[in-house]
Design a protein around this motif. Sequence first.
Motif, PDB file in Angstrom:
ATOM      1  N   LYS A  62       8.157  -7.652  13.234  1.00 23.55           N
ATOM      2  CA  LYS A  62       7.571  -7.532  11.899  1.00 23.55           C
ATOM      3  C   LYS A  62       8.650  -7.644  10.834  1.00 23.55           C
ATOM      4  CE  LYS A  62       4.971  -4.234   9.075  1.00 23.55           C
ATOM      5  NZ  LYS A  62       4.408  -2.857   9.055  1.00 23.55           N
ATOM      6  N   GLN A  83      -2.931   0.473   7.617  1.00 16.17           N
ATOM      7  CA  GLN A  83      -1.500   0.620   7.880  1.00 16.17           C
ATOM      8  C   GLN A  83      -1.163   2.052   8.287  1.00 16.17           C
ATOM      9  OE1 GLN A  83       1.194  -1.782   7.767  1.00 16.17           O
ATOM     10  NE2 GLN A  83       2.051  -0.035   8.863  1.00 16.17           N
ATOM     11  N   VAL A  84      -1.731   3.025   7.560  1.00 15.64           N
ATOM     12  CA  VAL A  84      -1.488   4.437   7.879  1.00 15.64           C
ATOM     13  C   VAL A  84      -2.034   4.764   9.269  1.00 15.64           C
ATOM     14  CG1 VAL A  84      -2.061   6.810   7.234  1.00 15.64           C
ATOM     15  CG2 VAL A  84      -1.420   5.166   5.470  1.00 15.64           C
ATOM     16  N   GLN A 102       9.120   1.273   3.896  1.00 10.19           N
ATOM     17  CA  GLN A 102       8.300   1.118   5.096  1.00 10.19           C
ATOM     18  C   GLN A 102       9.190   0.823   6.305  1.00 10.19           C
ATOM     19  OE1 GLN A 102       4.973   1.561   5.626  1.00 10.19           O
ATOM     20  NE2 GLN A 102       5.322   1.115   7.794  1.00 10.19           N
ATOM     21  N   ASP A 148       9.303   2.234  10.162  1.00  7.37           N
ATOM     22  CA  ASP A 148       9.212   1.268  11.267  1.00  7.37           C
ATOM     23  C   ASP A 148      10.371   1.444  12.245  1.00  7.37           C
ATOM     24  OD1 ASP A 148       6.900   0.158  10.277  1.00  7.37           O
ATOM     25  OD2 ASP A 148       7.895  -1.476   9.232  1.00  7.37           O
ATOM     26  N   THR A 187      -2.461   2.646  11.768  1.00  4.93           N
ATOM     27  CA  THR A 187      -1.596   1.978  12.743  1.00  4.93           C
ATOM     28  C   THR A 187      -0.314   2.767  12.968  1.00  4.93           C
ATOM     29  OG1 THR A 187      -2.463  -0.178  12.056  1.00  4.93           O
ATOM     30  CG2 THR A 187      -0.399  -0.173  13.287  1.00  4.93           C
ATOM     31  N   ASP A 188       0.283   3.267  11.883  1.00  5.07           N
ATOM     32  CA  ASP A 188       1.509   4.050  12.006  1.00  5.07           C
ATOM     33  C   ASP A 188       1.268   5.334  12.801  1.00  5.07           C
ATOM     34  OD1 ASP A 188       2.939   2.180  10.576  1.00  5.07           O
ATOM     35  OD2 ASP A 188       2.771   3.244   8.663  1.00  5.07           O
ATOM     36  N   THR A 223      10.469  -7.140   7.429  1.00  3.03           N
ATOM     37  CA  THR A 223      10.484  -5.973   6.550  1.00  3.03           C
ATOM     38  C   THR A 223      10.467  -6.415   5.093  1.00  3.03           C
ATOM     39  OG1 THR A 223      12.898  -5.905   6.635  1.00  3.03           O
ATOM     40  CG2 THR A 223      11.721  -4.555   8.214  1.00  3.03           C
ATOM     41  N   LYS A 265      -6.292  -2.048   3.253  1.00  3.49           N
ATOM     42  CA  LYS A 265      -5.098  -2.440   3.996  1.00  3.49           C
ATOM     43  C   LYS A 265      -4.151  -1.255   4.168  1.00  3.49           C
ATOM     44  CE  LYS A 265      -1.390  -5.890   4.022  1.00  3.49           C
ATOM     45  NZ  LYS A 265      -0.772  -7.037   3.284  1.00  3.49           N
ATOM     46  N   ARG A 266      -4.014  -0.439   3.117  1.00  3.06           N
ATOM     47  CA  ARG A 266      -3.149   0.742   3.201  1.00  3.06           C
ATOM     48  C   ARG A 266      -3.702   1.731   4.231  1.00  3.06           C
ATOM     49  NH1 ARG A 266       0.116   3.358  -0.511  1.00  3.06           N
ATOM     50  NH2 ARG A 266       0.849   1.236  -0.928  1.00  3.06           N
TER      51      ARG A 266
END
Length: 438
Positions: free
Chosen positions: A165, A320-321, A172, A176, A323-324, A167, A316-317
Motif C-alpha cells: 500500500k 478504513q477504521v 496513516q 500501517d 479494516t485497521d 503511503t 471510506k473513513r
Amino acid sequence: MTLAIQIVQFVLIISILVILHEMGHFLPAKYFKTKVEKFYLFFDVKFSLFKKKIGDTEYGIGWLPLGGYVKISGMIDESMDTEQMKQEPQPWEFRSKPAWQRLIIMTGGVIVNFLLAWVIYTMLLFNNGDTYIPSDNLKYGILVDSIGEQLGLRTGDQILQVDDKKTRKFNQAVLDIILGDEVTVKRDGQEITVPLSDEGKETVFATQGKNFLGYRSKAVISKVIDTSAAKRAGIMAGDEIVAINGSPVTFWDEFTTIIKSSPSKQLSLEVKRDGSLETIPLTVPKEGKIGVYPDIEDLWVTDDYGFFEAIPAGYKRTIQVLTDQIRQFKVIFNTKTGAYKQVKGPIGIVEMMPVTWDWTFFWSFMAMFSVWLAFLNILPIPALDGGHVMFLLYEIISGRKPSEKVLETGQIIGFVILMGLMLVVFGNDIWNIVKRFL
C-alpha cells in the motif's frame, strides 16, 4: 476535576453507543411484533438503579457499566432463562418468527453502530475537513529513535509503501507500520524493503508507540528562551546551525544529539544569519539543554469537503477504521508482539480521554468506538450478536433449526470466552496502574 471530566466523557460515549446499539435490536423486534421484555442501559445484576415498565417492556439502568441489553421473549440469550423455552411457542416470541426476521433483529445493533460511525465521520469531514501530512512533504525523510531502529527503520528514510500500500498520508503510515509486515523505503538513493520485526513491535506496544517515528527538519531555530544559555550566547530566532566545532550540521536531530552529549562543554557554533555566517561560542549547561525550539515547517494540509462530497468520504473513513481494527487482531493474537498486554478496558479508556472537554475528540472517539463495537459484536462467538447470526445462517442454509440444547451450550461457551477476555482486559488495566507504583 480533570478525572471527573474524563469519566463523564467516557460514560456519555458508552451510554449513547449502547442505547443506539440496543435500539437497533429493539425497533425491528417491535416492528415484527416481537415482545421485548427488557431494555437496559448497563447490566442490572441483582438490582437496578432505575426501572419503569411501559407497555410490555421494562426500561431501566443497571449499576454495572459494561454494556447493555434487550431481553426478547422466546430467545436463548445471556440471561439463560430456559424456563420460558419449555413452554409452547407463542406468536409474539422470537423463536416463532421467520428466520429472515430474526436475522434482521440480530444484525440491527451492528448495522446501527456502522451507520452511526458513517454519519459522524461524514459530519466531521464536512465541518472540519481532513487534516494530515502528505508523505511527499517529508523531503528530509523520517526521524526515528532507538525503537524505530529496532523495527528496522533509519533516520532519513523516505517511506514509499507499507506492505503493498502506497503511503499518501504520513500519519496513516505510522499506524500501517505498527500493523504491517514490511515497509519499502528510499535509503541512500536506493529502494529497499525492510521486514518489520516482532521484537520491534513489542517495544512499540510496551511504550505505547510514543515518539518512535517522526519527521526530519532543518537545524533552524524558531524561538530562544530569554533566560537560556542560548540567549546568553547570542543565538537568535531564525539562525540556521550549519556546523559545530567545524563539523557540518544539517538537521535538527544532528544538532540536538551533539548538544545532549556535551554537558558542561564549550562548543563553537557556526550559524547562518541574514545570509552571512557567524561563529558563536556556547557553553552547554550540565543538563544538556540550551533553551531553543526548532522551526518546524508547516507540513500539514487540510482537504475540505462539501456535504455531498463528505458522504462517500465518511463511508471510506468508516471502512478504513474497520479494516485497521481487523488488522489489529492479527497483531494482538501474535504473542511475539506483546500487543495483547496493551488491550485497554474501561479504566485504560478513561485515561485516554482528554482532561478538558474536546468535542472533536468526543465525536471522533465515538465514531471509532462505534466501529469497534460493530466489529466485536459481529464476531461468530456465541453470546455475541455474531454467534446468533451464525446459528441463523446455518438454519437458513440447511433449512433446520439448531436444537435448544446446542444454543444453550453455545451461550455457555461464549459466556466463558467473554469472561476470560474481560479478565485479561481488566487485568491489564489493574497491572498498568500497579506498575506506576513499583
